[in-house]
Design a protein around this motif. Sequence first.
Motif, PDB file in Angstrom:
ATOM      1  N   ARG A   1      -1.587  -5.761   9.047  1.00 16.40           N
ATOM      2  CA  ARG A   1      -1.610  -4.750   7.985  1.00 16.40           C
ATOM      3  C   ARG A   1      -3.009  -4.532   7.403  1.00 16.40           C
ATOM      4  N   GLY A   2      -3.850  -5.588   7.415  1.00 11.29           N
ATOM      5  CA  GLY A   2      -5.173  -5.484   6.802  1.00 11.29           C
ATOM      6  C   GLY A   2      -6.264  -5.006   7.716  1.00 11.29           C
ATOM      7  N   GLN A   3      -5.952  -4.606   8.939  1.00 11.58           N
ATOM      8  CA  GLN A   3      -6.997  -4.306   9.914  1.00 11.58           C
ATOM      9  C   GLN A   3      -7.830  -3.079   9.553  1.00 11.58           C
ATOM     10  N   ASN A   4      -7.337  -2.220   8.651  1.00 13.37           N
ATOM     11  CA  ASN A   4      -8.064  -1.026   8.217  1.00 13.37           C
ATOM     12  C   ASN A   4      -8.289  -1.051   6.713  1.00 13.37           C
ATOM     13  N   THR A   5      -8.669  -2.214   6.192  1.00 13.32           N
ATOM     14  CA  THR A   5      -8.852  -2.375   4.757  1.00 13.32           C
ATOM     15  C   THR A   5      -9.932  -1.453   4.201  1.00 13.32           C
ATOM     16  N   ALA A   6     -11.071  -1.347   4.870  1.00 10.83           N
ATOM     17  CA  ALA A   6     -12.157  -0.490   4.366  1.00 10.83           C
ATOM     18  C   ALA A   6     -11.684   0.956   4.248  1.00 10.83           C
ATOM     19  N   TRP A   7     -10.962   1.421   5.239  1.00 11.14           N
ATOM     20  CA  TRP A   7     -10.390   2.782   5.234  1.00 11.14           C
ATOM     21  C   TRP A   7      -9.405   2.940   4.088  1.00 11.14           C
ATOM     22  N   ALA A   8      -8.515   1.971   3.900  1.00 10.41           N
ATOM     23  CA  ALA A   8      -7.490   2.054   2.858  1.00 10.41           C
ATOM     24  C   ALA A   8      -8.124   2.034   1.465  1.00 10.41           C
ATOM     25  N   GLU A   9      -9.130   1.190   1.260  1.00  8.27           N
ATOM     26  CA  GLU A   9      -9.778   1.131  -0.049  1.00  8.27           C
ATOM     27  C   GLU A   9     -10.492   2.440  -0.379  1.00  8.27           C
ATOM     28  N   GLU A  10     -11.110   3.040   0.616  1.00  8.81           N
ATOM     29  CA  GLU A  10     -11.792   4.313   0.364  1.00  8.81           C
ATOM     30  C   GLU A  10     -10.790   5.393  -0.022  1.00  8.81           C
ATOM     31  N   LEU A  11      -9.654   5.465   0.692  1.00  7.53           N
ATOM     32  CA  LEU A  11      -8.635   6.460   0.338  1.00  7.53           C
ATOM     33  C   LEU A  11      -8.097   6.211  -1.069  1.00  7.53           C
ATOM     34  N   ALA A  12      -7.832   4.944  -1.399  1.00  9.52           N
ATOM     35  CA  ALA A  12      -7.287   4.628  -2.715  1.00  9.52           C
ATOM     36  C   ALA A  12      -8.265   5.004  -3.823  1.00  9.52           C
ATOM     37  N   SER A  13      -9.553   4.818  -3.577  1.00  8.92           N
ATOM     38  CA  SER A  13     -10.533   5.163  -4.609  1.00  8.92           C
ATOM     39  C   SER A  13     -10.573   6.660  -4.866  1.00  8.92           C
ATOM     40  N   HIS A  14     -10.069   7.456  -3.922  1.00 15.71           N
ATOM     41  CA  HIS A  14     -10.021   8.914  -4.082  1.00 15.71           C
ATOM     42  C   HIS A  14      -8.644   9.397  -4.520  1.00 15.71           C
ATOM     43  N   GLY A  15      -7.789   8.488  -4.968  1.00 15.88           N
ATOM     44  CA  GLY A  15      -6.535   8.913  -5.572  1.00 15.88           C
ATOM     45  C   GLY A  15      -5.325   8.885  -4.676  1.00 15.88           C
ATOM     46  N   TYR A  16      -5.388   8.212  -3.532  1.00 16.61           N
ATOM     47  CA  TYR A  16      -4.231   8.068  -2.653  1.00 16.61           C
ATOM     48  C   TYR A  16      -3.684   6.643  -2.768  1.00 16.61           C
ATOM     49  N   VAL A  17      -2.392   6.502  -2.559  1.00 12.89           N
ATOM     50  CA  VAL A  17      -1.792   5.189  -2.395  1.00 12.89           C
ATOM     51  C   VAL A  17      -1.599   4.964  -0.903  1.00 12.89           C
ATOM     52  N   VAL A  18      -2.059   3.830  -0.404  1.00 11.32           N
ATOM     53  CA  VAL A  18      -1.942   3.492   1.018  1.00 11.32           C
ATOM     54  C   VAL A  18      -1.013   2.291   1.152  1.00 11.32           C
ATOM     55  N   ALA A  19      -0.049   2.388   2.034  1.00  9.20           N
ATOM     56  CA  ALA A  19       0.866   1.278   2.325  1.00  9.20           C
ATOM     57  C   ALA A  19       0.769   0.967   3.811  1.00  9.20           C
ATOM     58  N   ALA A  20       0.185  -0.193   4.152  1.00  7.89           N
ATOM     59  CA  ALA A  20       0.023  -0.600   5.547  1.00  7.89           C
ATOM     60  C   ALA A  20       1.047  -1.674   5.875  1.00  7.89           C
ATOM     61  N   LEU A  21       1.669  -1.562   7.042  1.00  4.70           N
ATOM     62  CA  LEU A  21       2.778  -2.433   7.402  1.00  4.70           C
ATOM     63  C   LEU A  21       2.380  -3.523   8.380  1.00  4.70           C
TER      64      LEU A  21
END
Length: 512
Positions: A271-291
Motif C-alpha cells: 500500500r505504501g509503494q506510492n507514498t510520495a505520489w499520495a502525499e502530493e495529492l493529499a496536499s492539494h486537497g484529495y484523499v488517497v486510499a491505497a490498499l
Amino acid sequence: MTEVLTGPQMSLVEMFLVAATVALVLARWLPAAARRPAGLGAATGAVVSGAVLVATGPRWHLAPVALVAVLGLVRELVAELRRRGERHGVRHGAPRDRGHGEPPAHRHDAPPARRHHAPPDRRAPRWLALPATAACLALVATGPAAAWALPVPQFPAPTGRHPVGTAVVQWTDPERAEGATADPADRRTVVAQLWCPARGGSERGERARYLGRTRAEARTVARALADYAGVPAFALDGLPDARTHAAPDAPVADGGRFPLVLFSPGLGGVRGQNTAWAEELASHGYVVAALDHPHDSAAVVLADGRTVRTRVAATGDPEVDERRAAGWTAVRAADLGFALTRLTGPGEGAGPLAGRLDADRVAVAGHSLGGAAALQAARQDHRFAAVVNLDGSPHGPGARPYPQPVLALTQEIGPATDPDYLPRLTRALDLGTATGYRLTVPGAAHLTFTDAPLYLPPLPSLTGSRARAEGPRLTAAATLAFLGPALRGDAADAADALSAHGELTVHRPTAR
C-alpha cells in the motif's frame, strides 16, 4: 515537489569515519616527521566516530569502511609498539660509566662509543604498499557508493497548501470468501492506508514511518519486498528508518467534502509503494486510499498481528500466467469496489473521514497489475468517475465500454517492452466513451512511477534515467493535471498540461 538530496546520503559521523579511514590509509606515505602524529590523529578519529556509530546503530553500507579502519588501527598500534620498543632498547642499551668518574672514552679498556642511529624504516616495500593502499581506498569507496545507491529514502516535500495526515484501517467483507485459503469461513480482508488534507500545524509534529505503523511492521514489509524481488534483505534495510511527510492520525482539515482516489499497487507491491505520489495529492486537497491485497501484496500485517505473505508467482507459461493475472485483477477490482463502499457508504468504515468524502468525485488508480485492476473496477462500477493507470497492461474481459476518462502513463517504449503491451492498452483506451490520454514518459522505466527511484540504484533499466525525485514528481503532476478537470471541473485543458511531461496521445470518444 522539491528534489531530494543526491549526495552520498551519509550522516556527518559516517562521513567523518570515512575521512578518518582514508587518512589512516594514506598516513604511511607521509614524511617521517608527520607520519606518527597523522596516524595517531586518524586512528583517534576512527575510534571515536566508530564508537558513536556502534552506539546509534551502524548501517551495513559502512562494513567495508570499518574493515579498513580496523586494519589501519592494527597497523598503527603495531607501529607505535615498535617505536616504543626501539626507544626502550636504545635507552637501556647505552654504555654505562664503570670507571671512577672517567668517561668510558678515556679508559683504555672502554669499548668504542656507540653511534645512535634513527630507528630503521619497517614499512612494507613500495611495490607491495602501493597495491595495498589502492585496494584499501577502493574498499573504503564502496561504503559511500553503497549508501548512495541504496539510501534511506528522503521524500519530496508536498507542494500543496494542506499539511498531510495519514491513518491505517482494516475492513472485512462479510459477503466474500477468501479464495486464497482453504477454509470457506474465511472472509476477504483488506488493509488501507489513508492520506488526507490535515489541519494546520500537523506538519510540525511526528512524521509517519514508511511502509508500516511501527518499525517492526516496516521491517517485515521491507524484508518481504526484498524477498519478492529476489535481492538480499539488507539491500532494503534502510526503508524502516525512513520518515514521510504525513502526520500519523492527524485531524482532517476543515472545509467541505474532499474528492477521493483509491489506489491498487503493483503485483507483489504494498500500500505504501506510492507514498510520495499520495502525499502530493493529499496536499492539494484529495484523499488517497491505497490498499494492501492480502495473499497478493508482498506482506500484509493485520490488526491481530498476523503477517500474510504473497502467494502469487509467475510460471513462465504465457497462457497460464495470463489466466492467473486475470484472476488476480478480478480480486483486486472487487477489493477496490468494496473499499469504496466502506469509505463512502453509511456506517463507520470511513473512520475520521466519515461525512468528509464526496462520493460523486471518486477516481480509481493503480500501478502495473493495479492499473489493470483500476480499469476493470471502473468498467464494472460506475461510481468511479475517473481512472489513472500507471504503466499497467489490461487483463481480464475486454470489449466492454466504460464512461470514465482515463489517464494512462507508460514507460519509454523500447525493444525490451512487451510487444503486446501498447496494442492491448490502446484497445482498452479506444473503448472509452470519454476522452482518454496516454502519456509516454521519456526516460521512464516501469518503477519510475513509484517510490522506488528514491531508494533503489539509479539504473535506467530499473528505475529509469530521470533524476531520483523526478519520477514521483512527474507522476503526481500528471495525475493532478488530469484529475483537476475530471473530478473538480477545472477549466484548464488537461492535454496542454500533460503534453509538457512526454509524448501525449489523445483517445477521443467513439460513437456508440
